[in-house]
Write a protein that holds these residues in place. Structure first.
Motif, PDB file in Angstrom:
ATOM      1  N   LEU A 146       0.811  -1.150  -0.167  1.00 24.74           N
ATOM      2  CA  LEU A 146      -0.030  -0.004  -0.063  1.00 24.74           C
ATOM      3  C   LEU A 146       0.750   1.186  -0.019  1.00 24.74           C
ATOM      4  CD1 LEU A 146      -2.726  -1.095   2.670  1.00 24.74           C
ATOM      5  CD2 LEU A 146      -2.955  -1.202   0.202  1.00 24.74           C
ATOM      6  N   GLU A 147       1.025   1.984  -1.176  1.00 30.74           N
ATOM      7  CA  GLU A 147       1.722   3.304  -1.238  1.00 30.74           C
ATOM      8  C   GLU A 147       1.300   4.263  -0.431  1.00 30.74           C
ATOM      9  OE1 GLU A 147       4.502   3.183  -2.943  1.00 30.74           O
ATOM     10  OE2 GLU A 147       4.191   1.130  -3.898  1.00 30.74           O
ATOM     11  N   THR A 148       2.138   4.857   0.297  1.00 26.94           N
ATOM     12  CA  THR A 148       1.712   6.162   0.982  1.00 26.94           C
ATOM     13  C   THR A 148       2.641   7.200   0.328  1.00 26.94           C
ATOM     14  OG1 THR A 148       3.605   5.636   2.644  1.00 26.94           O
ATOM     15  CG2 THR A 148       1.441   4.838   2.912  1.00 26.94           C
ATOM     16  N   GLY A 149       2.308   8.729   1.092  1.00 29.48           N
ATOM     17  CA  GLY A 149       3.319   9.652   0.541  1.00 29.48           C
ATOM     18  C   GLY A 149       2.414  10.599  -0.528  1.00 29.48           C
ATOM     19  N   ALA A 150       3.091  11.010  -1.600  1.00 27.81           N
ATOM     20  CA  ALA A 150       2.795  11.997  -2.598  1.00 27.81           C
ATOM     21  C   ALA A 150       1.484  11.291  -3.427  1.00 27.81           C
ATOM     22  CB  ALA A 150       3.647  12.892  -3.373  1.00 27.81           C
ATOM     23  N   GLU A 151       1.675   9.929  -3.766  1.00 28.54           N
ATOM     24  CA  GLU A 151       1.041   9.436  -4.614  1.00 28.54           C
ATOM     25  C   GLU A 151       0.739   7.821  -3.788  1.00 28.54           C
ATOM     26  OE1 GLU A 151       2.895   8.637  -8.356  1.00 28.54           O
ATOM     27  OE2 GLU A 151       3.144  10.710  -8.929  1.00 28.54           O
ATOM     28  N   PRO A 152      -0.386   8.007  -2.879  1.00 30.09           N
ATOM     29  CA  PRO A 152      -0.507   6.788  -2.285  1.00 30.09           C
ATOM     30  C   PRO A 152      -1.591   5.808  -3.066  1.00 30.09           C
ATOM     31  CG  PRO A 152      -1.760   8.720  -1.538  1.00 30.09           C
ATOM     32  CD  PRO A 152      -0.961   9.208  -2.582  1.00 30.09           C
ATOM     33  N   THR A 153      -1.768   4.619  -2.639  1.00 31.20           N
ATOM     34  CA  THR A 153      -2.700   3.716  -3.220  1.00 31.20           C
ATOM     35  C   THR A 153      -4.095   4.331  -2.795  1.00 31.20           C
ATOM     36  OG1 THR A 153      -1.227   1.855  -2.977  1.00 31.20           O
ATOM     37  CG2 THR A 153      -3.481   1.464  -2.876  1.00 31.20           C
ATOM     38  N   VAL A 154      -5.013   4.578  -3.663  1.00 27.85           N
ATOM     39  CA  VAL A 154      -6.150   4.911  -3.362  1.00 27.85           C
ATOM     40  C   VAL A 154      -6.937   3.972  -2.641  1.00 27.85           C
ATOM     41  CG1 VAL A 154      -8.371   6.056  -4.199  1.00 27.85           C
ATOM     42  CG2 VAL A 154      -6.171   6.678  -5.128  1.00 27.85           C
ATOM     43  N   LEU A 155      -7.667   4.143  -1.357  1.00 30.01           N
ATOM     44  CA  LEU A 155      -8.366   3.214  -0.489  1.00 30.01           C
ATOM     45  C   LEU A 155      -9.861   3.975  -0.426  1.00 30.01           C
ATOM     46  CD1 LEU A 155      -5.953   1.971   2.069  1.00 30.01           C
ATOM     47  CD2 LEU A 155      -6.447   1.019  -0.017  1.00 30.01           C
ATOM     48  N   THR A 156      -9.933   5.299  -0.771  1.00 29.46           N
ATOM     49  CA  THR A 156     -11.096   6.077  -0.559  1.00 29.46           C
ATOM     50  C   THR A 156     -11.217   7.254  -1.500  1.00 29.46           C
ATOM     51  OG1 THR A 156     -12.565   7.070   0.988  1.00 29.46           O
ATOM     52  CG2 THR A 156     -10.279   6.845   1.611  1.00 29.46           C
ATOM     53  N   PHE A 157     -12.495   7.789  -1.816  1.00 29.57           N
ATOM     54  CA  PHE A 157     -12.572   9.036  -2.524  1.00 29.57           C
ATOM     55  C   PHE A 157     -12.413  10.124  -1.571  1.00 29.57           C
ATOM     56  CE2 PHE A 157     -14.212   5.844  -5.809  1.00 29.57           C
ATOM     57  CZ  PHE A 157     -12.990   6.005  -6.659  1.00 29.57           C
ATOM     58  N   GLY A 158     -12.452   9.946  -0.365  1.00 30.23           N
ATOM     59  CA  GLY A 158     -12.284  10.803   0.802  1.00 30.23           C
ATOM     60  C   GLY A 158     -10.832  11.187   0.981  1.00 30.23           C
ATOM     61  N   ASP A 159     -10.532  11.702   2.233  1.00 29.79           N
ATOM     62  CA  ASP A 159      -9.379  12.240   2.395  1.00 29.79           C
ATOM     63  C   ASP A 159      -8.570  10.996   2.606  1.00 29.79           C
ATOM     64  OD1 ASP A 159     -10.140  14.828   2.672  1.00 29.79           O
ATOM     65  OD2 ASP A 159     -10.889  14.631   4.902  1.00 29.79           O
ATOM     66  N   THR A 160      -7.256  10.980   2.370  1.00 25.25           N
ATOM     67  CA  THR A 160      -6.499  10.008   2.423  1.00 25.25           C
ATOM     68  C   THR A 160      -5.976   9.430   3.972  1.00 25.25           C
ATOM     69  OG1 THR A 160      -5.127  10.681   0.322  1.00 25.25           O
ATOM     70  CG2 THR A 160      -4.084   8.938   1.915  1.00 25.25           C
ATOM     71  N   PRO A 161      -6.354   8.279   4.188  1.00 25.34           N
ATOM     72  CA  PRO A 161      -6.164   7.880   5.654  1.00 25.34           C
ATOM     73  C   PRO A 161      -4.731   8.025   6.124  1.00 25.34           C
ATOM     74  CG  PRO A 161      -6.658   6.115   4.201  1.00 25.34           C
ATOM     75  CD  PRO A 161      -6.630   6.993   3.563  1.00 25.34           C
ATOM     76  N   ASP A 162      -4.439   8.237   7.355  1.00 26.11           N
ATOM     77  CA  ASP A 162      -3.041   8.164   7.826  1.00 26.11           C
ATOM     78  C   ASP A 162      -2.544   6.917   8.074  1.00 26.11           C
ATOM     79  OD1 ASP A 162      -3.086  11.018   8.059  1.00 26.11           O
ATOM     80  OD2 ASP A 162      -3.853  10.838  10.142  1.00 26.11           O
ATOM     81  N   ASP A 163      -3.193   6.005   8.527  1.00 24.61           N
ATOM     82  CA  ASP A 163      -2.736   4.402   8.288  1.00 24.61           C
ATOM     83  C   ASP A 163      -3.568   3.625   7.690  1.00 24.61           C
ATOM     84  OD1 ASP A 163      -2.408   1.893   9.152  1.00 24.61           O
ATOM     85  OD2 ASP A 163      -2.156   2.278  11.315  1.00 24.61           O
ATOM     86  N   PRO A 164      -3.268   3.167   6.428  1.00 25.07           N
ATOM     87  CA  PRO A 164      -4.129   2.469   5.544  1.00 25.07           C
ATOM     88  C   PRO A 164      -4.548   1.219   5.944  1.00 25.07           C
ATOM     89  CG  PRO A 164      -1.731   2.275   4.855  1.00 25.07           C
ATOM     90  CD  PRO A 164      -1.899   3.307   5.991  1.00 25.07           C
ATOM     91  N   ILE A 165      -3.726   0.428   6.879  1.00 26.90           N
ATOM     92  CA  ILE A 165      -4.388  -0.842   7.391  1.00 26.90           C
ATOM     93  C   ILE A 165      -5.360  -0.566   8.287  1.00 26.90           C
ATOM     94  CG2 ILE A 165      -3.753  -2.851   8.601  1.00 26.90           C
ATOM     95  CD1 ILE A 165      -2.685  -2.857   5.798  1.00 26.90           C
ATOM     96  N   ALA A 166      -5.331   0.227   9.207  1.00 31.43           N
ATOM     97  CA  ALA A 166      -6.298   0.625  10.488  1.00 31.43           C
ATOM     98  C   ALA A 166      -7.810   1.093   9.632  1.00 31.43           C
ATOM     99  CB  ALA A 166      -5.963   1.749  11.018  1.00 31.43           C
ATOM    100  N   TYR A 167      -7.516   1.920   8.323  1.00 30.80           N
ATOM    101  CA  TYR A 167      -8.811   2.245   7.730  1.00 30.80           C
ATOM    102  C   TYR A 167      -9.500   0.964   7.015  1.00 30.80           C
ATOM    103  CZ  TYR A 167     -11.617   3.726   3.758  1.00 30.80           C
ATOM    104  OH  TYR A 167     -12.665   3.979   3.061  1.00 30.80           O
ATOM    105  N   LEU A 168      -8.686   0.071   6.381  1.00 29.24           N
ATOM    106  CA  LEU A 168      -9.209  -1.169   5.855  1.00 29.24           C
ATOM    107  C   LEU A 168      -9.869  -2.183   7.028  1.00 29.24           C
ATOM    108  CD1 LEU A 168      -6.520  -2.302   3.397  1.00 29.24           C
ATOM    109  CD2 LEU A 168      -8.367  -1.235   2.785  1.00 29.24           C
ATOM    110  N   LYS A 169      -9.269  -2.059   8.415  1.00 28.05           N
ATOM    111  CA  LYS A 169     -10.092  -2.859   9.244  1.00 28.05           C
ATOM    112  C   LYS A 169     -11.204  -2.140   9.620  1.00 28.05           C
ATOM    113  CE  LYS A 169      -5.979  -5.175  11.489  1.00 28.05           C
ATOM    114  NZ  LYS A 169      -5.380  -4.986  12.813  1.00 28.05           N
ATOM    115  N   GLU A 170     -11.415  -0.953   9.496  1.00 25.98           N
ATOM    116  CA  GLU A 170     -12.619  -0.046  10.126  1.00 25.98           C
ATOM    117  C   GLU A 170     -13.555  -0.401   8.886  1.00 25.98           C
ATOM    118  OE1 GLU A 170     -13.856   4.511  10.976  1.00 25.98           O
ATOM    119  OE2 GLU A 170     -11.839   4.142  10.983  1.00 25.98           O
TER     120      GLU A 170
END
Length: 278
Positions: free
Chosen positions: A161-185
């Motif tokens: 899961l890419e982070t930084g300037a070009e992160p992996t898109v997991l949502t069309f909202g704000d980019t989550p600080d922790d992608p794994i925590a977002y997926l669990k939620e």
């Protein structure tokens, strides 16, 4: 005178007896004819005849009663086909007409061997299945993501899961600080297992190769992202219903596009997005 008459009678009787004896002897030597065996007479010796020299040959021919007749014209062997005049051989007739229409070329008889070829989906991009046509970086990442999904451990996704300037898109909202925590939620079970199951399902489905040759080139699962939902065949609907319900499908048609989860991998093997919505 009496003696002379007596002597004549005796002589006549003797002559009569001699004549009868001679006739009897001649009669005993007569062949009884066909179908009977000669009867041996006293004083006559029967001598068997010697066998004929050509008896074996005539027995082989099935006739031992006498010599065979000379072969006539009817007994002569027929001449060989090569010796017959040309007109004796009937000319070949016209070829029989075919039983049906000519068979189509072999390539038209072949059924698709497996879902690895392309199929129309009402869009410019064809459907592809499996990994045979994937670039190696794309194929390797797809395999790794499917392997992780089967473990049920969402934390193993973190390195991909890419982070930084070009992160992996997991949502069309704000980019989550922790992608794994977002997926669990976002997962219905709170542990990420549900989303891993969805990731596995969509990566096992057919995909579309979009924007080939451009900077935006990408491989997208499932292909429904690029499909005209109104043009799906029954078999394609079955594939869609492995991911969503019939009610979801009707809602998508009203919305105008597929809006469930999809995943995108760049030709370089980077996970560009794993997201739902549109």
């Amino acid at each position: 005178m009496l003696d002379l008459r007596y002597a004549l009678r005796v002589a006549a009787a003797a002559a009569s007896l001699l004549s009868f004896a001679t006739a009897a002897l001649a009669f005993s030597q007569i062949d009884p004819g066909e179908g009977g065996e000669p009867t041996a007479k006293e004083g006559i010796i029967a001598v068997p005849l010697p066998p004929l020299d050509d008896a074996p040959e005539r027995e082989a021919q099935g006739n031992v009663e006498g010599p065979q007749p000379e072969p006539g014209p009817a007994d002569e062997p027929a001449p060989a086909a090569a010796d017959q005049p040309a007109e004796a051989v009937p000319p070949a007739g016209p070829a029989a007409p075919p039983a049906g229409p000519p068979a189509p070329p072999a390539h038209e008889l072949q059924e698709p061997a497996s879902p690895s070829g392309a199929a129309a989906i009402g869009t410019a991009e064809p459907v592809r299945y499996g990994e045979d046509e994937l670039p190696r970086p794309v194929r390797d990442l797809r395999r790794k993501l499917m392997e992780i999904a089967r473990t049920g451990e969402v934390e193993k996704l973190r390195p991909y899961l890419e982070t930084g300037a070009e992160p992996t898109v997991l949502t069309f909202g704000d980019t989550p600080d922790d992608p794994i925590a977002y997926l669990k939620e976002a997962s219905g079970d709170g542990e990420g297992a549900e989303l891993l199951a969805i990731l596995l399902e969509i990566l096992e489905s057919g995909y579309a190769h979009a924007e080939a040759g451009s900077d935006a080139e990408i491989y997208i699962w499932p292909y429904f992202v690029q499909a005209n939902l109104e043009a799906l065949t029954l078999s394609q609907k079955v594939e869609l219903f492995e991911l969503v319900t019939a009610g979801d499908y009707e809602a998508m048609k009203s919305f105008g596009a597929y809006n469930f989860y999809r995943a995108g991998i760049s030709p370089e093997g980077r996970l560009e997005f794993f997201v739902a919505g549109d």
